[in-house]
Design an enzyme around this catalytic site. Structure first.
Site, mmCIF file in Angstrom:
data_model
loop_
_atom_site.group_PDB
_atom_site.id
_atom_site.type_symbol
_atom_site.label_atom_id
_atom_site.label_comp_id
_atom_site.label_asym_id
_atom_site.label_seq_id
_atom_site.Cartn_x
_atom_site.Cartn_y
_atom_site.Cartn_z
ATOM 1 N N TYR A 75 1.078 -18.966 17.572
ATOM 2 C CA TYR A 75 1.838 -19.945 18.358
ATOM 3 C C TYR A 75 2.226 -21.156 17.508
ATOM 4 O O TYR A 75 3.347 -21.639 17.572
ATOM 5 C CB TYR A 75 1.013 -20.400 19.576
ATOM 6 C CG TYR A 75 1.850 -21.170 20.572
ATOM 7 C CD1 TYR A 75 2.429 -20.519 21.667
ATOM 8 C CD2 TYR A 75 2.096 -22.533 20.408
ATOM 9 C CE1 TYR A 75 3.218 -21.207 22.558
ATOM 10 C CE2 TYR A 75 2.890 -23.224 21.301
ATOM 11 C CZ TYR A 75 3.448 -22.564 22.381
ATOM 12 O OH TYR A 75 4.237 -23.239 23.258
ATOM 13 N N PHE A 127 34.319 -25.059 17.881
ATOM 14 C CA PHE A 127 34.078 -23.773 18.542
ATOM 15 C C PHE A 127 33.871 -24.067 20.029
ATOM 16 O O PHE A 127 33.507 -25.180 20.407
ATOM 17 C CB PHE A 127 32.835 -23.118 17.935
ATOM 18 C CG PHE A 127 32.537 -21.760 18.519
ATOM 19 C CD1 PHE A 127 33.418 -20.714 18.326
ATOM 20 C CD2 PHE A 127 31.390 -21.542 19.268
ATOM 21 C CE1 PHE A 127 33.154 -19.464 18.871
ATOM 22 C CE2 PHE A 127 31.124 -20.293 19.808
ATOM 23 C CZ PHE A 127 32.006 -19.252 19.607
ATOM 24 N N ASP A 128 34.124 -23.073 20.904
ATOM 25 C CA ASP A 128 34.126 -23.392 22.343
ATOM 26 C C ASP A 128 32.774 -23.869 22.874
ATOM 27 O O ASP A 128 32.734 -24.773 23.712
ATOM 28 C CB ASP A 128 34.742 -22.265 23.196
ATOM 29 C CG ASP A 128 34.122 -20.907 22.963
ATOM 30 O OD1 ASP A 128 33.095 -20.842 22.257
ATOM 31 O OD2 ASP A 128 34.639 -19.913 23.485
ATOM 32 N N ASP A 217 28.968 -27.074 10.882
ATOM 33 C CA ASP A 217 28.736 -25.910 11.740
ATOM 34 C C ASP A 217 28.806 -24.708 10.806
ATOM 35 O O ASP A 217 29.880 -24.291 10.373
ATOM 36 C CB ASP A 217 29.805 -25.837 12.838
ATOM 37 C CG ASP A 217 29.623 -24.613 13.740
ATOM 38 O OD1 ASP A 217 28.938 -23.654 13.321
ATOM 39 O OD2 ASP A 217 30.183 -24.604 14.848
ATOM 40 N N ALA A 219 27.968 -21.435 10.877
ATOM 41 C CA ALA A 219 27.881 -20.033 11.322
ATOM 42 C C ALA A 219 28.372 -19.051 10.258
ATOM 43 O O ALA A 219 27.753 -18.017 10.024
ATOM 44 C CB ALA A 219 28.665 -19.847 12.622
ATOM 45 N N LYS A 260 25.762 -14.767 13.034
ATOM 46 C CA LYS A 260 26.873 -14.490 12.129
ATOM 47 C C LYS A 260 26.313 -14.309 10.717
ATOM 48 O O LYS A 260 25.737 -13.277 10.420
ATOM 49 C CB LYS A 260 27.918 -15.613 12.199
ATOM 50 C CG LYS A 260 28.787 -15.611 13.451
ATOM 51 C CD LYS A 260 28.049 -15.972 14.698
ATOM 52 C CE LYS A 260 28.920 -16.196 15.893
ATOM 53 N NZ LYS A 260 28.785 -17.544 16.453
ATOM 54 N N HIS A 443 38.438 -15.212 31.461
ATOM 55 C CA HIS A 443 38.617 -14.001 30.636
ATOM 56 C C HIS A 443 37.445 -13.037 30.731
ATOM 57 O O HIS A 443 37.614 -11.844 30.534
ATOM 58 C CB HIS A 443 38.903 -14.370 29.176
ATOM 59 C CG HIS A 443 37.890 -15.260 28.541
ATOM 60 N ND1 HIS A 443 37.792 -16.601 28.829
ATOM 61 C CD2 HIS A 443 36.919 -15.001 27.634
ATOM 62 C CE1 HIS A 443 36.811 -17.126 28.113
ATOM 63 N NE2 HIS A 443 36.261 -16.180 27.391
HETATM 64 C C1 LIG Z 1 29.073 -18.410 17.462
HETATM 65 C C2 LIG Z 1 29.361 -19.796 17.054
HETATM 66 C C3 LIG Z 1 28.660 -20.870 17.605
HETATM 67 C C4 LIG Z 1 27.630 -20.718 18.712
HETATM 68 O O1 LIG Z 1 26.596 -19.884 18.342
HETATM 69 P P1 LIG Z 1 25.837 -18.904 19.379
HETATM 70 O O2 LIG Z 1 24.821 -18.252 18.499
HETATM 71 O O3 LIG Z 1 26.857 -17.942 19.911
HETATM 72 O O4 LIG Z 1 25.236 -19.738 20.435
HETATM 73 C C5 LIG Z 1 28.955 -22.139 17.135
HETATM 74 N N1 LIG Z 1 29.899 -22.331 16.209
HETATM 75 C C6 LIG Z 1 30.604 -21.319 15.656
HETATM 76 C C7 LIG Z 1 31.645 -21.601 14.624
HETATM 77 C C8 LIG Z 1 30.367 -20.013 16.068
HETATM 78 O O5 LIG Z 1 31.090 -19.017 15.560
#
Ligand SMILES: *Cc1c(COP(=O)(O)O)cnc(C)c1O
Length: 452
Positions: A75, A127-128, A217, A219, A260, A443
């Site tokens: 833990y 990103f959304d 960010d 990813a 990613k 969507h």
């Molecule tokens: C996928 C993504 C996120 C969010 O990550 P999740 O793992 O889906 O919560 C943030 N920024 C970018 C650029 C992404 O492609």
């Protein structure tokens, strides 16, 4: 030796296989009717080649599976956390490494601790989930893409860049509070286009002048680094890891979706420089994710991410990865099919408005093209157009996202054949109308009827 050969091969062989599901066109037709022509409503065994997303859909390596066996599920004070922390620290140089279950959890925690109502957070393009989390805290998520980003047809090496002039104008305004600047590498929302190191450095200098922290960010950081090596002067001889370390050296913090470029199916992290901010984020982490040495993940997940962050920077992997998207895009162009140029790091975007000029926007040309690719060949892409963004849609695109290390060249050749066949019968493709839609994010669940 390696340079003698022109064929870029998949840099792996296959140890464990997963069968694909072949369906007849008649079965797919029935599946479409049942799904209300919404590809999100299909069962995965109704899909042959699934290019819906590259998020969490990759294949792990033998070393990653082996490392999972070593996962320490204590833990507190897990040895797996220490390996994870050290991998992220080695890459980013950031002292505080906070594990989370996926990227948006890092965003949620960071913004809860930094964003007040009315604050503005600029990004090359949010990103959304990043936008949604900022807006949830009553901040303003502002996109400042470079001017080349809006021209989908002219190739440029770094269309993911931030507009430096607009950033400077924003930070110079005394009436606006900017708690941080964000840079998304690669710039997912405009087609996986990279950001140049020169742009990152320039953003850093502007941030320094106004004493505003810079967050990345991250990813798709590794794909971005590969494009820097391929396209930016002075980086030809660098390793991906060296480029990544330089990139993160300009940052005060980073959010990461390991689904990613972490090469795993779940996981992420928040990394920050500031001690006091880290303390506050950890306090919220305990409330919503878990103890700071696991943060919503199992010890074995932390092991897989640590190993994934190492593998994703192998030049052979990144060369193959970039080549896969470029190959798919080039074959589309040879067949006359318009796509966004150049190909991004993780996906190819078909230009449905150009392919189906007889279908007006109100009849969802990108939805029609996505349905046709599934109907003809069982290929599932995703609509990125008026269904997803409503009247705010800038373009009508079908994104074909490429899961990491999952499909081989013959799978891609098959996709090219299906795209080409859909293109040849484009004049007989019909538009759609929505028969049922929810109030938000339509969507995912809207139902459609095909127009006659
Ligand atoms: C996928 C993504 C996120 C969010 O990550 P999740 O793992 O889906 O919560 C943030 N920024 C970018 C650029 C992404 O492609």
């Amino acid at each position: 030796m390696a340079d003698q050969w022109r064929t870029i091969i998949e840099p792996f062989r296959i140890k464990s296989v997963e069968p694909l599901h072949l369906t007849s066109q008649e079965q797919r037709e029935r599946a479409l009717e049942r799904a209300g022509y919404n590809l999100f409503a299909l069962q995965s065994d109704e899909v042959l080649i699934d290019l819906l997303t590259d998020s969490g859909t990759g294949a792990m390596s033998a070393e990653q599976w082996a490392s999972m066996m070593r996962g320490d599920e204590s833990y507190a004070g897990s040895a797996s956390y220490e390996r994870f922390r050290s991998a992220v620290h080695d890459l980013t140089g950031l002292p505080h490494v906070i594990p989370v279950h996926q990227g948006r959890a890092a965003e949620r925690i960071l913004f809860a601790e930094t964003v007040k109502a009315g604050d503005v957070i600029p990004n090359n393009t949010h990103f959304d989930t990043t936008r949604a989390n900022i807006e949830h805290d009553e901040g303003v998520a502002l996109d400042l893409p470079c001017p080349e980003a809006s021209d989908t047809q002219t190739p440029a090496p770094f269309k993911g860049n931030m507009d430096l002039g607009k950033l400077e104008d924003l930070l110079a305004r005394p009436d606006i509070n900017v708690p941080m600047v964000f840079l998304t590498v690669t710039n997912n929302s405009i087609g996986g286009q990279p950001v140049s190191m020169a742009n990152i450095r320039a953003v850093r200098e502007i941030c320094d002048r106004y004493a505003v922290p810079l967050f990345i960010d991250a990813a798709r950081f590794a794909e971005n680094c590969w494009f820097v090596i391929e396209r930016e002067d002075g980086y030809e001889e660098s390793t991906p890891k060296e480029v990544a370390q330089e990139l993160f050296s300009y940052a005060d913090g980073a959010t990461m979706s390991a689904k990613k470029d972490g090469l795993v199916n779940i996981g992420g992290f928040l990394a920050v420089k500031d001690d006091e901010l880290a303390e506050r984020c950890r306090a919220l982490l305990i409330l919503t994710e878990g103890f700071p040495t696991y943060g919503g993940l199992a010890g074995r997940d932390l092991e897989a991410i640590a190993q994934g962050l190492h593998e994703v920077l192998e030049p052979g992997y990144l060369r193959y990865r970039a080549r896969t998207a470029a190959y798919l895009a080039e074959k589309c162009w040879e067949a006359g099919v318009p796509t966004v140029r150049p190909a991004g790091g993780h996906a190819v975007y078909l230009d449905a408005a150009a392919i189906l000029p007889h279908i007006p926007r109100e009849q969802f040309p990108a939805q029609a093209l996505a349905v046709e690719l599934y109907r003809l060949g069982g290929v599932r892409g995703v609509e990125v157009g008026s269904v997803m963004f409503g009247a705010a849609a800038q373009q009508e695109l079908v994104r074909l996202a490429l899961p990491r290390r999952v499909y081989t060249q013959s799978h891609i050749d098959y996709v090219i054949e299906v795209v080409t066949a859909a293109f040849h019968r484009r004049t007989s493709i019909r538009g759609f109308r929505i028969v049922d839609e929810p109030p938000f994010l339509r969507h995912f669940t809207a139902r459609f009827a095909e127009l006659v």
